[in-house]
Design an enzyme around this catalytic site. Structure first.
Site, PDB file in Angstrom:
ATOM      1  N   ASP A 104      -4.543  -1.407  13.670  1.00 44.48           N
ATOM      2  CA  ASP A 104      -5.817  -0.773  13.966  1.00 44.48           C
ATOM      3  C   ASP A 104      -5.579   0.729  13.751  1.00 44.48           C
ATOM      4  O   ASP A 104      -4.428   1.176  13.689  1.00 44.48           O
ATOM      5  CB  ASP A 104      -6.206  -1.067  15.420  1.00 44.48           C
ATOM      6  CG  ASP A 104      -7.460  -0.344  15.854  1.00 44.48           C
ATOM      7  OD1 ASP A 104      -8.471  -0.469  15.147  1.00 44.48           O
ATOM      8  OD2 ASP A 104      -7.434   0.350  16.878  1.00 44.48           O
ATOM      9  N   ASP A 132      -7.975   3.781  15.133  1.00 43.95           N
ATOM     10  CA  ASP A 132      -8.325   4.636  16.278  1.00 43.95           C
ATOM     11  C   ASP A 132      -7.582   4.212  17.537  1.00 43.95           C
ATOM     12  O   ASP A 132      -7.683   3.069  17.974  1.00 43.95           O
ATOM     13  CB  ASP A 132      -9.839   4.575  16.534  1.00 43.95           C
ATOM     14  CG  ASP A 132     -10.627   5.235  15.418  1.00 43.95           C
ATOM     15  OD1 ASP A 132     -10.571   6.463  15.315  1.00 43.95           O
ATOM     16  OD2 ASP A 132     -11.289   4.505  14.650  1.00 43.95           O
ATOM     17  N   ASP A 167      -5.107  -1.506  20.011  1.00 48.41           N
ATOM     18  CA  ASP A 167      -5.134  -0.927  21.363  1.00 48.41           C
ATOM     19  C   ASP A 167      -6.314  -1.404  22.205  1.00 48.41           C
ATOM     20  O   ASP A 167      -6.500  -0.934  23.318  1.00 48.41           O
ATOM     21  CB  ASP A 167      -5.186   0.603  21.274  1.00 48.41           C
ATOM     22  CG  ASP A 167      -6.514   1.111  20.709  1.00 48.41           C
ATOM     23  OD1 ASP A 167      -6.917   0.623  19.631  1.00 48.41           O
ATOM     24  OD2 ASP A 167      -7.146   1.963  21.338  1.00 48.41           O
TER      25      ASP A 167
END
Length: 213
Positions: free
Chosen positions: A9, A11, A161
């Protein structure tokens, strides 16, 4: 031996974008009809799943794609100010040196991601970048990448996250490493039962060593 692929991922996992995204979200609050995020609220949101956050915000599902598009547009101006997560560049460099193929799947724009990687001299580390508009459409994007790259699920591991990263990976039948340095808290990530839960980028190397060697 088949080359193993690690999909990240963007961001909160590679780029430290949380503060910038909260700032943008607060600026757009009036337009999209939700309340601004205070520090106390941010702590609360970090302990909610992605679906719970949408419900808590009160933003209609119809408006979500427009909000995401607007946020990505505003984030473009902040890209030069953003920094990589401390230690992630070293971990990515070492993973590539050890022969792993690295990629990115993100709901951010490919333009934003590419600009960030170029500014921070990370662009040479990644074999591919895929961007998708939908909040909960990562499973589809993962499956598309697997098909286009002719990858078997057992050859791939995802690193993210947020709870939705775990959810998408499980639906795509690939393993997932949840990282605690991004948006969601360690507690809420653990409840989603990721294959691995790590707290520092250097632990990526330990996981890959135990998983694929």
């Amino acid at each position: 031996m088949t080359q193993k692929v690690i999909i990240f991922d963007f961001d909160g996992t590679i780029a430290d974008t949380v503060d910038a995204l909260v700032s943008i979200a607060n600026r757009l609050a009036v337009d999209f009809g939700y309340i601004q995020i205070t520090p106390d609220q941010l702590t609360l949101l970090k302990n909610l799943t992605s679906r719970e956050i949408i419900k808590y915000s009160g933003v209609s599902l119809f408006k979500i794609p427009f909000l995401v598009k607007k946020v990505k547009g505003e984030l473009k101006d902040k890209i030069p100010e953003l920094k990589p997560i401390p230690g992630i560049k070293e971990a990515l460099t070492e993973l590539q040196a050890q022969g792993y193929k690295l990629g990115i799947i993100t709901s951010n724009s490919k333009e934003n991601v590419t600009q960030f990687l170029t500014i921070n001299n990370l662009n040479h580390l990644f074999d591919f970048i895929y961007s998708g508009i939908t909040i909960f459409g990562k499973t589809t994007i993962i499956n598309n990448v697997l098909r286009q790259k002719q990858l078997k699920p057992q050859e791939v591991i995802y690193v993210g996250d947020e709870t939705r990263d775990i959810e998408a990976s499980k639906k795509a039948n690939i393993q997932v490493i949840a990282v605690t340095w991004g948006f969601n808290s360690s507690e809420v990530l653990a409840k989603q039962n990721p294959d691995y839960l790590i707290h520092r980028p250097s632990e990526l190397l330990e996981v890959m060593k135990s998983e694929f060697n």
